[in-house]
Design a protein around this motif. Structure first.
Motif, short mmCIF file in Angstrom:
data_model
loop_
_atom_site.label_atom_id
_atom_site.label_comp_id
_atom_site.label_asym_id
_atom_site.label_seq_id
_atom_site.Cartn_x
_atom_site.Cartn_y
_atom_site.Cartn_z
N PRO A 150 64.36 -29.03 7.96
CA PRO A 150 64.99 -28.41 9.11
C PRO A 150 66.06 -27.39 8.73
O PRO A 150 66.39 -26.52 9.51
CB PRO A 150 65.61 -29.60 9.86
N GLU A 151 66.57 -27.51 7.51
CA GLU A 151 67.62 -26.57 7.13
C GLU A 151 67.06 -25.24 6.68
O GLU A 151 67.79 -24.32 6.35
CB GLU A 151 68.44 -27.17 5.99
N ARG A 153 65.36 -23.03 8.17
CA ARG A 153 65.36 -21.88 9.06
C ARG A 153 66.64 -21.09 8.98
O ARG A 153 67.64 -21.42 9.44
CB ARG A 153 65.15 -22.33 10.49
N ALA B 27 64.28 -15.33 11.60
CA ALA B 27 65.30 -16.19 12.22
C ALA B 27 66.52 -15.35 12.57
O ALA B 27 67.12 -15.52 13.65
CB ALA B 27 65.67 -17.33 11.28
N THR B 32 60.81 -17.05 16.12
CA THR B 32 60.21 -18.20 15.46
C THR B 32 58.71 -18.03 15.43
O THR B 32 58.10 -17.62 16.43
CB THR B 32 60.58 -19.48 16.23
N THR B 135 57.55 -21.88 11.60
CA THR B 135 58.36 -23.07 11.82
C THR B 135 57.48 -24.19 12.35
O THR B 135 57.75 -25.36 12.13
CB THR B 135 59.49 -22.75 12.82
N ALA B 215 61.10 -26.14 18.97
CA ALA B 215 61.27 -25.89 17.53
C ALA B 215 62.16 -24.67 17.31
O ALA B 215 63.01 -24.65 16.42
CB ALA B 215 59.91 -25.69 16.86
N ASP B 217 64.48 -23.72 19.18
CA ASP B 217 65.86 -24.10 19.49
C ASP B 217 66.46 -25.01 18.42
O ASP B 217 67.55 -25.54 18.59
CB ASP B 217 65.92 -24.83 20.84
N GLY B 218 65.70 -25.24 17.37
CA GLY B 218 66.21 -26.06 16.28
C GLY B 218 65.94 -27.54 16.48
O GLY B 218 66.51 -28.38 15.77
#
Lengths: 153, 283
Positions: A150-151, A153, B27, B32, B135, B215, B217-218
């Motif tokens: 997750p890091e 990005r 990003a 994304t 992603t 995804a 949106d993190g």
């Protein structure tokens, strides 16, 4: 049939390293191919021969080393060969594997090449027939990343 | 003098490096990437048409890039949504690579694009090996393809962040065994979500857009077991799996050189007509 792309990548990488070292002819390229790397060794060997033509690798032999896929279970602390098709759930407890420990390799491990007779930095007795790794050259590369980190990005 | 060199280089390192940079660059632009993989005829385009239309309705800025060996048919279909669409013709190449994708985005991807859907070449083998800076990697299979598809193409399904079943409106007619399919997916990719869709009836449409936005949106994205093997630097498969100490990214010596692999790309691009369609179906 992306083996040609893979072969070109292998040749490109070895070419770069060979040029940097001043090697004159590459004899063999050793490649680890994991069971789950998605590459067919026979097809790769065929493409490799074509990709080598006209480069410093012309006539080089490709030695592929198959690597069996293995996974590890966290609760059981066990490791097992996942087989093909792979089963990534622990044979003991049924939970999802914590990680793959082997099987996705697609990497050049070693290369054998000719170099012009060494200028020999002081060491007068260089054995010209030595084929063992006398001075290992390690080239650090960007490896395959964990695309799910997750890091990232 | 003959010498053995301990080279230790991941063959896909260049592609992975390119993919990392592309992911970071996009990003920074707020975009994304969603990479869609399936066999030919699984219904990637039909589902994407529906998702793009929905995005248009909801005013979500999305774009799509679709890759095929030939024809602009898919771009024509997707462009009906009114969203920016680009057709990439690979001239026979069976997959997209990160550098190719980056080149196609240059000067085309509109600013402010939230999601970029990349419809990969219909193929479950080769595209699986190439990170495109996505992603979310979505692997699709239609109900007609057999419940054992995930076992036959374990690398593709094993690396998916989301699995989508398409054409479920005809599942009964073709005797699709959903439970068997799910079990097979779980075998190669435990924990991955399997979503059911039918673009023709609209069932399940919107799920892909929702997951992609989450995804973007993190939000948490599934971590496939198959993607967990550290392949960076020195790694000996017969060692205890110690956490790889040098996981940090250092760029290859010259990531932009024009050697070897890049040649293939130039060839693949040679004479291709990358077209942008503003709309207008050609029926």
């Amino acid at each position: 049939m992306h083996e040609m792309s893979i072969a070109l990548a292998v040749v490109g990488q070895v070419e770069e390293a060979a040029h940097a070292a001043g090697a004159t002819a590459v004899r063999t390229v050793r490649l680890q191919v994991g069971e789950l790397a998605g590459v067919v060794p026979d097809s790769l060997a065929f493409c490799f021969e074509l990709a080598c033509a006209g480069t410093v690798l012309d006539g080089a032999r490709l030695e592929t080393e198959p690597v069996a896929a293995r996974a590890r279970c966290a609760p059981c602390a066990s490791e097992w060969p996942v087989g093909m098709p792979p089963d990534l759930c622990c044979p003991a407890c049924g939970s999802a594997a914590a990680e793959m420990t082997a099987g996705r390799e697609l990497r050049v491990t070693a290369v054998r090449w000719d170099e012009p007779t060494a200028p020999a930095a002081g060491a007068g007795s260089t054995d010209p027939t030595a084929e063992t790794a006398t001075e290992a050259v390690t080239v650090a590369t960007t490896g395959r990343s964990r695309r799910t980190d997750p890091e990232e990005r | 003098m003959c010498r053995v060199i301990d080279l230790q280089q991941a063959v896909l390192a260049k592609n992975d490096g390119c993919a990392q940079r592309l992911r970071a660059d996009l990003a920074a632009r707020g975009t994304t990437v969603v990479n869609l993989l399936s066999s030919p005829g699984s219904g990637k385009t039909a589902l994407l048409e529906a998702e793009l239309a929905l995005a248009a309705q909801r005013a979500v800025p999305v774009a799509a890039l679709t890759a095929d060996l030939a024809t602009e048919n898919d771009a024509v279909r997707l462009a009906r949504s009114g969203m920016p669409v680009k057709q990439v013709l690979t001239d026979g190449l069976c997959h997209l690579e990160a550098r190719m994708l980056g080149g196609h985005l240059d000067g085309w991807l509109p600013d402010g694009t939230r999601l970029l859907f990349v419809e990969n070449v219909g193929n479950l083998v080769c595209p699986a090996s190439y990170d495109l800076g996505e992603t979310l990697r979505v692997v699709l299979a239609s109900v007609t393809e057999g419940e054992d598809k995930p076992l036959k193409y374990p690398t593709a399904f094993g690396l998916a962040h989301l699995v989508v079943v398409t054409k479920t409106d005809i599942a009964g007619a073709v005797g699709f065994d959903e439970a068997a399919f799910r079990a097979n997916v779980a075998q190669v990719n435990p924990g991955v979500e399997v979503a059911l869709t039918a673009a023709r009836t609209g069932a399940g449409v919107g799920l892909l857009l929702d997951r992609a936005l989450a995804a973007a949106d993190g939000g948490p994205v599934h971590a496939p077991v198959m993607a967990s093997q550290p392949l960076t630097g020195h790694h000996h498969h017969d060692e205890e799996a110690a956490p790889e100490p040098h996981e940090h990214t250092h760029a290859p010596e010259d990531p932009h050189d024009g050697h070897g692999h890049a040649h293939g790309h130039e060839h693949a691009h040679g004479g291709l007509a990358s077209a942008q369609h503003a709309g207008g179906p050609r029926s």
